[in-house]
Design an enzyme around this catalytic site. Structure first.
Site, PDB file in Angstrom:
ATOM      1  N   HIS A 223       0.824  -1.209   0.000  1.00  0.00           N
ATOM      2  CA  HIS A 223       0.000   0.000   0.000  1.00  0.00           C
ATOM      3  C   HIS A 223       0.858   1.259   0.000  1.00  0.00           C
ATOM      4  CE1 HIS A 223      -2.886  -2.965   1.728  1.00  0.00           C
ATOM      5  NE2 HIS A 223      -3.645  -2.385   0.839  1.00  0.00           N
ATOM      6  N   SER A 461      22.435  -4.618 -35.154  1.00  0.00           N
ATOM      7  CA  SER A 461      23.811  -4.312 -35.549  1.00  0.00           C
ATOM      8  C   SER A 461      24.645  -5.582 -35.659  1.00  0.00           C
ATOM      9  CB  SER A 461      24.455  -3.360 -34.537  1.00  0.00           C
ATOM     10  OG  SER A 461      23.806  -2.114 -34.538  1.00  0.00           O
ATOM     11  N   ASP A 570      23.960   9.908 -38.908  1.00  0.00           N
ATOM     12  CA  ASP A 570      23.514   8.617 -38.409  1.00  0.00           C
ATOM     13  C   ASP A 570      24.679   7.904 -37.724  1.00  0.00           C
ATOM     14  OD1 ASP A 570      21.518   6.260 -38.510  1.00  0.00           O
ATOM     15  OD2 ASP A 570      23.367   5.435 -39.360  1.00  0.00           O
ATOM     16  N   PRO A 571      24.491   7.368 -36.516  1.00  0.00           N
ATOM     17  CA  PRO A 571      25.613   6.747 -35.793  1.00  0.00           C
ATOM     18  C   PRO A 571      26.184   5.521 -36.504  1.00  0.00           C
ATOM     19  CG  PRO A 571      23.540   6.344 -34.653  1.00  0.00           C
ATOM     20  CD  PRO A 571      23.254   7.367 -35.704  1.00  0.00           C
TER      21      PRO A 571
END
Length: 589
Positions: A223, A461, A570-571
């Site tokens: 509670h 990846s 973009d990475p």
């Protein structure tokens, strides 16, 4: 003053009513009792006529707790109050009137003062009207160990075990007295203890308490009460060990007796926002702990059973098993909140920790590939070794740079993912004098690197780079020349296009790869200057990676992100430019 916690509601004031309407809207086997917060199973009239009814309830906010366990083989009716608040006696009394027939009703109440009073008032009124009612308080909290006169052990997630046993015995046609005896026996054979990493909040309010970042609350209630102790943040294994040690400590007056040779059911309860990733690790650690002590964990249940809004944390419940309890837990039910995720295996009804399946490897096929692959001379192998080392080191150095780029369009781990693969390859690579990877056979080297990145990187990846390397390996199987390395690059690009679902121009790693491969096509001719062409290809890759900053994303996670956030390269594309530059710089020396 604490900020109000964000919740998706239509109204704070009517959220319980709205939730209950939604509950019955998606569960056709449930009904609401008009004018009351009472959830009934659809065949409640049949239960009233022929069986002992089972009623339970308490504050809302514990979903699926209480009303999620209404259904055949479990509760006949549930009486939810407002969030973390006991229901009014009138609602409880209305439920008892609705479902109590000649066989009587058992009322299961968690051991909180408000619930005992609320349900007690309703039970006494029902008895005064001639109804056969028995009330049992559930208190299996192992954290409360005070010997003085306190509110006593709280009812926690073990409540669902008691409800399941009562409901199953009702379906079997057992008498009210038999059911009462069985559930009291179960309660005395059960224990629960919880831990909390972050607090909960009720609608319209902020967090009910605070937990420091490096701290875990031990022995909390459901509670919003803070725990009875604290410990420093630690591994799941250590937390599980701490909890189970306390639960079974002979010096703990609220312990559960668990001895070598006992059989138990284990419930790993999600207190609200704990991920299944964590829950299954906790379950694994708890099973290992118990089995190491000679305890047989015959049943396991993992998931949200009795929650505390969005609280991050979990509780462990142990129930000593006998034939009756085992049979009742296994009995079927239509209650949507009961979903045992460890069903009886095909080999029998006993849950056991089983050994892993071992698959044999085809070493002969691998040996054939190695024998057929073209080998290079020692100097070239040394050169390849240094190129691979430079590529890996460049990605490890760029880890945070790539993570920073990824935070705008992904989950901020692109650099870390690539660094994992790089570290794994470096670890396998060995030294220049005694390389661990076969640098003298480039085709086999690429295949082994493909396996390493797939296992170490994981995710998209890892899969893409594994495809890239696997496809490229075929091009250097029979010859190792600048032209065959170019063919390997083009084969890798084609593989990514085929399986990855992206094309050049979609703002992905493909853009610099494709740009470089187009320039390197000149190496197919005999008169091309290898290093000059490679330099031009690397510059093309770097320029292409930079241009992704202004491209519209049409593939990958970035395609789901608002275009106004995609203002940087973009990475994945930037990573390609980084390792291509590393290749050139190494060969140039």
């Amino acid at each position: 003053m604490a900020k109000v916690t964000k919740k998706l509601l239509d109204s704070v004031e009517t959220c319980v009513d709205d939730m209950l309407e939604g509950l019955v809207a998606v569960n056709p086997g449930l009904r609401l009792l008009a004018g009351h917060h009472v959830v009934l199973r659809e065949d409640w009239e049949d239960v009233r006529a022929n069986k002992v009814a089972v009623v339970s309830g308490g504050g809302s906010g514990h979903e699926p707790g209480y009303h999620g366990f209404v259904g055949s083989g479990l509760l006949t009716a549930a009486v939810p109050g407002n969030i973390f608040a006991s229901p009014p006696p009138d609602d409880v009394q209305a439920a008892l009137k609705a479902v109590t027939g000649p066989a009587g009703v058992i009322v299961l109440v968690t051991n909180y003062t408000g619930d005992r009073l609320t349900f007690g008032i309703a039970v006494e009124r029902a008895r005064a009207e001639g109804l056969q009612v028995e009330m049992v308080c559930i208190g299996e909290d192992c954290a409360v160990s005070s010997k003085d006169k306190t509110a006593g052990r709280r009812g926690l997630a073990g409540t669902v075990f008691v409800q399941k046993i009562a409901g199953a015995l009702s379906e079997e046609g057992k008498s009210l007295g038999e059911i009462v005896d069985a559930v009291k026996s179960a309660i005395s054979s059960m224990g629960t203890m919880g831990v909390c990493l972050s607090p909960c909040s009720v609608p319209g309010s902020g967090p009910m308490f605070q937990v420091p970042h490096d701290t875990i609350e031990l022995g909390l209630g459901v509670h919003g009460e803070a725990g009875v102790g604290k410990m420093k943040m630690d591994t799941a294994e250590k937390v599980v060990e701490t909890v189970l040690n306390h639960m079974t400590n002979p010096d703990n007056t609220s312990r559960i007796e668990v001895n070598k040779g006992d059989s138990v059911a284990l419930l790993v309860n999600n207190l609200g926002s704990t991920a299944y990733l964590e829950l299954y690790i906790i379950a694994r650690d708890a099973i290992k702990y118990l089995e190491a002590r000679g305890v047989s964990v015959e049943r396991t249940y993992v998931g949200p059973f009795v929650t505390s809004q969005e609280m991050a944390g979990m509780s462990l419940t142990l129930l000593r098993l006998d034939d009756t309890r085992r049979r009742c837990l296994d009995a079927p039910t239509t209650a949507h909140g009961w979903f045992p995720v460890c069903p009886s295996p095909s080999t029998g009804t006993l849950r056991t920790t089983r050994t892993r399946v071992q698959l044999s490897t085809d070493t002969q096929q691998a040996a054939t590939i190695t024998a057929d692959a073209t080998k290079v001379d020692k100097d070239t192998a040394q050169q390849i070794f240094h190129v691979v080392s430079a590529v890996c080191n460049s990605l490890m150095t760029a880890e945070e740079q790539l993570n920073d780029l990824d935070r705008a369009c992904g989950d901020g781990d692109c650099g870390s993912t690539l660094a994992k693969g790089a570290k794994a390859i470096l670890s396998a690579l060995g030294s220049a004098d005694t390389p661990g990877l076969p640098c003298q056979t480039p085709a086999v080297l690429l295949q082994e690197m493909a396996t390493i990145v797939e296992k170490s990187m994981g995710g998209a990846s890892g899969g893409l780079y594994s495809l890239f390397l696997t496809a490229g390996a075929q091009s250097v199987m029979t010859s190792v020349t600048p032209a065959s390395w170019t063919a390997a690059l083009k084969a890798g690009v084609a593989s990514i296009i085929r399986y990855g679902g992206a094309n050049p121009g979609d703002r992905t790693m493909l853009d610099p790869l494709h740009s470089a491969s187009e320039v390197l096509q000149a190496l197919q001719g005999e008169t091309a200057d290898t290093m000059a062409t490679l330099k031009e290809a690397v510059e093309a890759a770097e320029n292409s990676a930079q241009r992704t900053a202004s491209m519209a994303a049409r593939a990958g996670r970035a395609s789901y992100v608002s275009t106004d956030r995609l203002t940087r390269p973009d990475p994945g594309a930037q990573a390609v430019a980084i390792w291509m530059r590393a290749i050139y710089s190494t060969l140039e020396k």
